[in-house]
Design a protein around this motif. Structure first.
Motif, PDB file in Angstrom:
ATOM      1  N   ARG A 159       0.859  -1.180   0.000  1.00 48.67           N
ATOM      2  CA  ARG A 159       0.000   0.000   0.000  1.00 48.67           C
ATOM      3  C   ARG A 159       0.899   1.234   0.000  1.00 48.67           C
ATOM      4  N   PRO A 160       1.072   1.899  -1.160  1.00 48.60           N
ATOM      5  CA  PRO A 160       1.924   3.087  -1.202  1.00 48.60           C
ATOM      6  C   PRO A 160       1.256   4.263  -0.491  1.00 48.60           C
ATOM      7  N   MET A 161       2.087   5.216  -0.071  1.00 49.61           N
ATOM      8  CA  MET A 161       1.579   6.444   0.516  1.00 49.61           C
ATOM      9  C   MET A 161       0.984   7.304  -0.580  1.00 49.61           C
ATOM     10  N   GLN A 162      -0.122   7.956  -0.278  1.00 52.87           N
ATOM     11  CA  GLN A 162      -0.785   8.844  -1.229  1.00 52.87           C
ATOM     12  C   GLN A 162      -0.497  10.299  -0.807  1.00 52.87           C
ATOM     13  N   ILE A 163       0.276  10.998  -1.630  1.00 55.44           N
ATOM     14  CA  ILE A 163       0.691  12.359  -1.312  1.00 55.44           C
ATOM     15  C   ILE A 163       0.194  13.308  -2.397  1.00 55.44           C
ATOM     16  N   GLY A 164      -0.504  14.356  -1.999  1.00 57.05           N
ATOM     17  CA  GLY A 164      -0.922  15.398  -2.927  1.00 57.05           C
ATOM     18  C   GLY A 164       0.007  16.598  -2.827  1.00 57.05           C
ATOM     19  N   ILE A 165       0.218  17.280  -3.955  1.00 55.25           N
ATOM     20  CA  ILE A 165       1.037  18.493  -3.977  1.00 55.25           C
ATOM     21  C   ILE A 165       0.232  19.591  -4.668  1.00 55.25           C
ATOM     22  N   LEU A 166      -0.196  20.575  -3.903  1.00 53.01           N
ATOM     23  CA  LEU A 166      -0.831  21.758  -4.483  1.00 53.01           C
ATOM     24  C   LEU A 166       0.280  22.744  -4.801  1.00 53.01           C
ATOM     25  N   ASN A 167       0.594  22.886  -6.078  1.00 51.26           N
ATOM     26  CA  ASN A 167       1.734  23.686  -6.515  1.00 51.26           C
ATOM     27  C   ASN A 167       1.255  25.080  -6.912  1.00 51.26           C
ATOM     28  N   LEU A 168       1.557  26.064  -6.070  1.00 50.93           N
ATOM     29  CA  LEU A 168       1.120  27.441  -6.301  1.00 50.93           C
ATOM     30  C   LEU A 168       2.236  28.321  -6.866  1.00 50.93           C
ATOM     31  N   MET A 169       3.416  27.771  -7.031  1.00 48.77           N
ATOM     32  CA  MET A 169       4.543  28.560  -7.527  1.00 48.77           C
ATOM     33  C   MET A 169       4.401  28.830  -9.018  1.00 48.77           C
ATOM     34  N   PRO A 170       4.935  29.966  -9.500  1.00 49.22           N
ATOM     35  CA  PRO A 170       4.784  30.304 -10.923  1.00 49.22           C
ATOM     36  C   PRO A 170       5.445  29.305 -11.858  1.00 49.22           C
ATOM     37  N   ASN A 171       6.659  28.882 -11.533  1.00 55.12           N
ATOM     38  CA  ASN A 171       7.360  27.906 -12.366  1.00 55.12           C
ATOM     39  C   ASN A 171       7.061  26.512 -11.829  1.00 55.12           C
ATOM     40  N   LYS A 172       6.010  25.907 -12.361  1.00 54.62           N
ATOM     41  CA  LYS A 172       5.541  24.622 -11.836  1.00 54.62           C
ATOM     42  C   LYS A 172       6.591  23.531 -11.970  1.00 54.62           C
ATOM     43  N   ILE A 173       7.238  23.451 -13.121  1.00 56.81           N
ATOM     44  CA  ILE A 173       8.156  22.339 -13.395  1.00 56.81           C
ATOM     45  C   ILE A 173       9.354  22.391 -12.448  1.00 56.81           C
ATOM     46  N   GLU A 174       9.907  23.576 -12.231  1.00 53.60           N
ATOM     47  CA  GLU A 174      11.028  23.716 -11.313  1.00 53.60           C
ATOM     48  C   GLU A 174      10.640  23.298  -9.899  1.00 53.60           C
ATOM     49  N   THR A 175       9.483  23.739  -9.442  1.00 57.09           N
ATOM     50  CA  THR A 175       9.046  23.408  -8.086  1.00 57.09           C
ATOM     51  C   THR A 175       8.733  21.924  -7.947  1.00 57.09           C
ATOM     52  N   GLU A 176       8.143  21.331  -8.980  1.00 53.45           N
ATOM     53  CA  GLU A 176       7.894  19.879  -8.957  1.00 53.45           C
ATOM     54  C   GLU A 176       9.184  19.121  -8.676  1.00 53.45           C
ATOM     55  N   LEU A 177      10.228  19.462  -9.412  1.00 54.42           N
ATOM     56  CA  LEU A 177      11.497  18.762  -9.255  1.00 54.42           C
ATOM     57  C   LEU A 177      12.054  18.955  -7.855  1.00 54.42           C
ATOM     58  N   GLN A 178      11.971  20.175  -7.331  1.00 53.73           N
ATOM     59  CA  GLN A 178      12.482  20.433  -5.992  1.00 53.73           C
ATOM     60  C   GLN A 178      11.764  19.589  -4.936  1.00 53.73           C
ATOM     61  N   ILE A 179      10.433  19.560  -5.007  1.00 51.49           N
ATOM     62  CA  ILE A 179       9.657  18.812  -4.018  1.00 51.49           C
ATOM     63  C   ILE A 179       9.853  17.309  -4.194  1.00 51.49           C
ATOM     64  N   LEU A 180       9.804  16.830  -5.412  1.00 51.75           N
ATOM     65  CA  LEU A 180       9.952  15.394  -5.655  1.00 51.75           C
ATOM     66  C   LEU A 180      11.325  14.898  -5.237  1.00 51.75           C
ATOM     67  N   ARG A 181      12.340  15.718  -5.418  1.00 49.34           N
ATOM     68  CA  ARG A 181      13.679  15.334  -4.989  1.00 49.34           C
ATOM     69  C   ARG A 181      13.704  15.077  -3.474  1.00 49.34           C
ATOM     70  N   LEU A 182      13.032  15.914  -2.716  1.00 51.76           N
ATOM     71  CA  LEU A 182      13.011  15.745  -1.258  1.00 51.76           C
ATOM     72  C   LEU A 182      12.149  14.555  -0.832  1.00 51.76           C
ATOM     73  N   LEU A 183      11.050  14.334  -1.533  1.00 50.13           N
ATOM     74  CA  LEU A 183      10.181  13.213  -1.179  1.00 50.13           C
ATOM     75  C   LEU A 183      10.810  11.864  -1.507  1.00 50.13           C
ATOM     76  N   SER A 184      11.794  11.855  -2.386  1.00 52.40           N
ATOM     77  CA  SER A 184      12.369  10.587  -2.825  1.00 52.40           C
ATOM     78  C   SER A 184      13.333   9.984  -1.815  1.00 52.40           C
ATOM     79  N   ASN A 185      13.732  10.746  -0.815  1.00 56.34           N
ATOM     80  CA  ASN A 185      14.746  10.288   0.138  1.00 56.34           C
ATOM     81  C   ASN A 185      14.094   9.525   1.291  1.00 56.34           C
TER      82      ASN A 185
END
Length: 305
Positions: free
Chosen positions: A34-60
């Motif tokens: 059963r994987p964890m279900q995580i939502g990300i409400l991305n309000l930053m202007p540069n969505k792609i950059e912020t996605e990478l930043q958050i996903l990098r931290l969640l991967s550890n």
């Protein structure tokens, strides 16, 4: 275990190039857990950059995580292709019938506005009310942390004399709190904002604990004792060059910004960047996922109340 993200998301290729264990959704369906279900409400202007930043931290983390990228409406952001938004983002109206182990709400460049003047403030209030009963733990970052403090507790913000930009020294206030587990007594973290909530306001709220703060930047991290709400006023997710890019953008716009504090060597942009926040940024998100989400969430998410 890996983080599970769509195969076509641009962040996947970058994460794999950094030897981060990520896998696409096709492979994830074969995992009998059963994987964890995580939502990300991305309000930053540069969505792609912020996605990478958050996903990098969640991967550890040793946990397998499924990610939903969320937006409020179909308004095309200026700095992200509409095709990207259509391909990878869910409208909040489409996912609010779901329950999540965790939710991350990013910052937004809205610090000078009254909350009620933000065009999506009604949707933001709806989401914050929804999260109280449909998310085990919600992690609010920067502007979103102030907005949530206002919505839940009526905490008023005040504008600073100038933009708080830089990397600041912080002290852990409760080393026994699991969100601070493994932190050095003092650590560095980036900030980029124009407003603050006074320390006395945090301290006056029953059931809310100040976990880390800075003499220069104020309260950095606070959380409710039931672990359902986390407020982080800085940007632990920032990449090496993010503050440099913001400084260059503000300079080009004629805003005459101050050089970000404690960020460039000798506070001189030409001398290069001092990177000293990433390990604690990773630790903060790992602790949140483990102790505030995984250790507390029900196995059957339908039991979440």
């Amino acid at each position: 275990m890996p983080i599970n993200i769509p195969a076509e998301l641009p962040a996947l290729e970058e994460l794999l190039s950094e030897n981060i264990f990520a896998m696409n959704d096709a492979r994830a369906t074969s995992q009998n857990i059963r994987p964890m279900q995580i939502g990300i409400l991305n309000l930053m202007p540069n969505k792609i950059e912020t996605e990478l930043q958050i996903l990098r931290l969640l991967s550890n983390t040793p946990l397998q995580i499924n990610i939903d990228l969320i937006r409020f409406d179909e308004t095309a952001p200026k700095n992200t292709p509409a095709s990207h938004m259509q391909a990878f983002y869910h409208l909040f109206s489409q996912v609010k019938n779901k329950k999540y182990d965790g939710l991350i709400v990013t910052g937004a460049p809205l610090g000078t506005l009254d909350y009620e003047d933000v065009h999506y403030w009604p949707q933001m209030c709806e989401l914050m009310d929804w999260a109280k009963h449909n998310v085990q733990s919600t992690f609010y970052i920067c502007w979103a942390a102030h907005a949530a403090m206002y919505h839940y507790f009526g905490a008023q913000k005040s504008l600073l004399d100038g933009k708080l930009s830089g990397v600041f020294n912080h002290k852990v206030q409760d080393e026994q709190n699991e969100l601070m587990r493994g932190f050095d007594p003092e650590f560095w973290a980036p900030h980029s904002r124009v407003a603050q909530v006074n320390r006395s306001t945090y301290a006056s709220i029953s059931g809310l604990e100040i976990l880390a703060e800075s003499e220069q930047a104020g309260v950095y991290a606070a959380a409710t004792t039931d672990k359902r709400l986390v407020f982080v006023t800085g940007h632990p997710e920032y990449d090496t060059a993010t503050l440099e890019q913001e400084f260059a953008r503000d300079t080009q716009s004629g805003l005459l910004p101050q050089v970000p504090s404690n960020y460039f060597k000798n506070d001189v942009p030409e001398h290069g960047i001092m990177v000293r926040w990433k390990s604690h940024g990773n630790l903060l998100f790992t602790n949140w996922l483990n102790y505030y989400v995984y250790q507390t969430t029900p196995y059957d998410l339908t039991q979440l109340t």
